[in-house]
Scaffold this active site. Structure first.
Site, PDB file in Angstrom:
ATOM      1  N   ASP A 192     -27.172  41.918  14.581  1.00 22.75           N
ATOM      2  CA  ASP A 192     -27.533  41.965  13.171  1.00 22.75           C
ATOM      3  C   ASP A 192     -29.033  41.821  12.985  1.00 22.75           C
ATOM      4  O   ASP A 192     -29.730  41.305  13.847  1.00 22.75           O
ATOM      5  CB  ASP A 192     -26.865  40.801  12.420  1.00 22.75           C
ATOM      6  CG  ASP A 192     -25.438  41.125  12.056  1.00 22.75           C
ATOM      7  OD1 ASP A 192     -25.048  42.295  12.184  1.00 22.75           O
ATOM      8  OD2 ASP A 192     -24.715  40.196  11.649  1.00 22.75           O
ATOM      9  N   MET A 194     -26.912  33.534   1.037  1.00 26.33           N
ATOM     10  CA  MET A 194     -27.113  34.818   0.343  1.00 26.33           C
ATOM     11  C   MET A 194     -27.341  34.597  -1.147  1.00 26.33           C
ATOM     12  O   MET A 194     -26.828  35.343  -1.978  1.00 26.33           O
ATOM     13  CB  MET A 194     -25.901  35.741   0.563  1.00 26.33           C
ATOM     14  CG  MET A 194     -25.735  36.143   2.014  1.00 26.33           C
ATOM     15  SD  MET A 194     -24.301  37.182   2.289  1.00 26.33           S
ATOM     16  CE  MET A 194     -23.002  35.959   2.337  1.00 26.33           C
ATOM     17  N   LYS A 211     -27.842  44.297   8.888  1.00 27.66           N
ATOM     18  CA  LYS A 211     -27.364  44.255   7.506  1.00 27.66           C
ATOM     19  C   LYS A 211     -28.443  43.621   6.646  1.00 27.66           C
ATOM     20  O   LYS A 211     -28.435  42.444   6.400  1.00 27.66           O
ATOM     21  CB  LYS A 211     -26.111  43.385   7.419  1.00 27.66           C
ATOM     22  CG  LYS A 211     -24.943  43.928   8.172  1.00 27.66           C
ATOM     23  CD  LYS A 211     -23.667  43.659   7.413  1.00 27.66           C
ATOM     24  CE  LYS A 211     -22.455  43.881   8.274  1.00 27.66           C
ATOM     25  NZ  LYS A 211     -22.027  42.662   8.944  1.00 27.66           N
TER      26      LYS A 211
HETATM   27  N1  SAH Z   1     -23.344  33.793   9.767  1.00 29.79           N
HETATM   28  C1  SAH Z   1     -24.591  33.343   9.210  1.00 29.79           C
HETATM   29  C2  SAH Z   1     -24.716  33.665   7.742  1.00 29.79           C
HETATM   30  C3  SAH Z   1     -24.748  35.134   7.464  1.00 29.79           C
HETATM   31  S1  SAH Z   1     -24.961  35.493   5.761  1.00 29.79           S
HETATM   32  C4  SAH Z   1     -24.738  31.834   9.464  1.00 29.79           C
HETATM   33  O1  SAH Z   1     -23.780  31.203   9.874  1.00 29.79           O
HETATM   34  O2  SAH Z   1     -25.826  31.315   9.270  1.00 29.79           O
HETATM   35  C5  SAH Z   1     -26.695  35.660   5.652  1.00 29.79           C
HETATM   36  C6  SAH Z   1     -27.294  34.445   4.970  1.00 29.79           C
HETATM   37  O3  SAH Z   1     -27.413  33.390   5.909  1.00 29.79           O
HETATM   38  C7  SAH Z   1     -28.675  34.649   4.463  1.00 29.79           C
HETATM   39  O4  SAH Z   1     -28.673  35.293   3.197  1.00 29.79           O
HETATM   40  C8  SAH Z   1     -29.154  33.221   4.339  1.00 29.79           C
HETATM   41  O5  SAH Z   1     -28.597  32.601   3.209  1.00 29.79           O
HETATM   42  C9  SAH Z   1     -28.510  32.586   5.557  1.00 29.79           C
HETATM   43  N2  SAH Z   1     -29.413  32.512   6.717  1.00 29.79           N
HETATM   44  C10 SAH Z   1     -29.273  33.093   7.907  1.00 29.79           C
HETATM   45  N3  SAH Z   1     -30.266  32.745   8.743  1.00 29.79           N
HETATM   46  C11 SAH Z   1     -31.046  31.889   8.055  1.00 29.79           C
HETATM   47  C12 SAH Z   1     -32.202  31.141   8.374  1.00 29.79           C
HETATM   48  N4  SAH Z   1     -32.774  31.197   9.572  1.00 29.79           N
HETATM   49  N5  SAH Z   1     -32.727  30.344   7.397  1.00 29.79           N
HETATM   50  C13 SAH Z   1     -32.159  30.244   6.186  1.00 29.79           C
HETATM   51  N6  SAH Z   1     -31.060  30.937   5.858  1.00 29.79           N
HETATM   52  C14 SAH Z   1     -30.505  31.741   6.762  1.00 29.79           C
END
Ligand code: SAH
Length: 476
Positions: free
Chosen positions: A250, A389, A272
């Site tokens: 991703d 998100m 995505k």
């Molecule tokens: N599976 C992922 C989430 C995917 S949805 C998890 O468990 O973290 C994507 C969202 O994850 C982003 O919009 C944001 O809200 C969050 N996200 C992912 N990486 C991030 C990071 N390094 N710092 C802050 N938010 C993050």
């Protein structure tokens, strides 16, 4: 001189050394370790060189070679020890695109000579970009000890059976695994010990056995890559990356994480980004299934944890329907990483007893309605809301929470790029967020932490709502 190692073929024209003195003799001797013959441009030669000429491995050409004598050489070493003449040869070679080395004159070189560990078919070249020849020599001495003296025999054996293996086993993972087993097993041991007949018998039997065995089935590992910092990868995740034939990753997965992938693994982005072009979920599902059915070890690498808003569930369903073997490797989800970085506990005696993971968007990408959530129940406090998100909908989310009875002064912390070098944190109240979400200056990816815990002391820099100038600067 920053260099890149390549292994040059001496099958065509011989390499050329200019000069007939001691330095030229040293370089000629070095080249003769690997080249069948060397051409030498000189007037007078040392006794050693004279003997090599006599033996036929070195051929003399006229000194002061020109374009015609240099063209088409695999490489040239200018070692006349006459600065002007060496510079002249270097200039012609460079104009012709012929690799040239002038000992101790890096400005005249287009390549460097490495320290070499020579095991016949197997050769190791060591370079330090000129930083330290002594370090290179030390490494060489160490490798000389470490590498079996009969490594060459092993390489020759592999060459001998290469065709037979190619005829019996499909390329890619099956063939690679076969050779890995050979080099780790009894055949290699026998060869290194000098029992060549036994080694040949063992490999022959292994080929027959592998050809008769049913084709290995592929599998898919849904792997959590964590929030970005590679230190937050699990050991299982690293092992999966090292075993992968292909990795579908991703957009949120950073380069530092991909650095752990097996070098031969195919890396395919299926990113995505909200609003940007990406591969449709059904297409990703189909790709995973197809690669696994073709026998590959497939890693589906997702930011954070694969089962937190990662659509891992949909991939799981598709893989199960196709009868593909699946393994799930959990990852550190962004919200947990954000809390760790802030040193704010998500549950805390008296302050918060539950944590709720919430998406700031509906499944179709629309604004959140929170219909599925009993917000009024959560409003009573003692709960932490982790919103993913939610960057573009932060203001709407805050409004919905206020409508549901959350107290206006309830703190919220947004953490952008949690665990990465460019991590940024901002604290506000829900009321402030509802009124001017842009005043947090948020960019994706970020998580929002709503709840009394967001008011606890945090470690590191936490910004408060920004002035309008600062907001402009951030979005500029
Ligand atoms: N599976 C992922 C989430 C995917 S949805 C998890 O468990 O973290 C994507 C969202 O994850 C982003 O919009 C944001 O809200 C969050 N996200 C992912 N990486 C991030 C990071 N390094 N710092 C802050 N938010 C993050």
């Amino acid at each position: 001189m920053r260099t890149f190692p390549i292994l040059v073929s001496f099958d065509g024209k011989p390499p050329l050394v200019t000069g007939g003195g001691e330095l030229a003799a040293v370089k000629t001797r070095l080249l003769l370790k690997r080249a069948p013959s060397v051409d030498l441009a000189a007037d007078e030669v040392t006794a050693e060189l004279a003997a090599l000429i006599e033996a036929g491995t070195v051929s003399m050409i006229a000194s002061k070679p020109g374009i015609d004598q240099l063209r088409g050489r695999p490489l040239v070493i200018a070692a006349t020890e006459d600065d002007e003449e060496d510079a002249r040869v270097s200039a012609i070679a460079r104009a012709l695109g012929v690799p040239v080395n002038v000992p101790d004159r890096p400005e005249l070189c287009t390549f460097a000579l490495p320290a070499i560990v020579d095991r016949g078919e197997v050769i190791v070249a060591i370079g330090t970009s000129g930083a330290s020849p002594v370090l290179a020599q030390r490494l060489r001495a160490w490798l000389e000890q470490e590498l079996h003296p009969r490594l060459d025999a092993l390489a020759k054996l592999a060459a001998e059976f290469r065709g037979a293996v190619a005829d019996s086993l499909p390329s890619g993972p099956p063939r690679r695994k076969f050779w890995e087993a050979v080099f780790e097993g009894a055949a290699a041991e026998a060869m290194l010990e000098g029992d060549e007949d036994k080694a040949r018998d063992l490999i022959g039997a292994a080929i027959a056995e592998a050809a008769a065995a049913p084709r290995p089935k592929g599998r898919v590992l849904l792997v959590g890559a964590g929030p970005g910092d590679p230190e937050l990868l699990t050991m299982k995740a690293v092992r999966a990356l090292k075993a992968a034939d292909v990795i579908f990753y991703d957009r949120l997965v950073g380069e530092a994480v991909l650095d752990h992938a097996r070098r031969e693994a195919e890396l395919i982005p299926v990113g995505k980004a909200k609003g940007a072009h990406s591969v449709a979920q059904e297409e990703i599902n189909a790709l995973l299934v197809a690669r696994a059915l073709a026998g590959q070890t497939v890693v589906r690498l997702k930011g954070g944890d694969p089962f937190i808003f990662g659509r891992g569930g949909e991939e799981l369903d598709a893989l199960r329907a196709a009868g593909v073997a699946i393994e799930i490797v959990p990852g550190v989800t962004a919200g947990i990483a954000a809390a760790a970085s802030l040193q704010i506990p998500l549950t805390h005696r008296d302050v918060s007893h539950t944590v709720t993971f919430v998406s700031g968007h509906e499944a179709g990408g629309e604004e959140p309605t929170f219909e599925h959530l009993d917000l009024a129940a959560l409003a009573s406090g003692n709960n932490t809301l982790l919103v993913y998100m939610g960057v573009t909908t932060a203001g709407i989310i805050a409004k919905r929470l206020l409508e549901a009875g959350f107290r206006p002064g309830l703190p919220v912390i947004a953490v952008e790029n949690a665990s990465r070098e460019n991590e940024r944190r901002v604290r506000a109240t829900i009321a402030e967020l509802a009124e001017g979400p842009e005043r947090l200056g948020l960019k994706s990816p970020a998580v929002l932490i709503f709840g009394e815990v967001a008011g606890l002391p945090a470690s590191g820099v936490v910004e408060t709502i920004l002035s309008l100038e600062e907001v402009k600067r951030i979005y500029a």
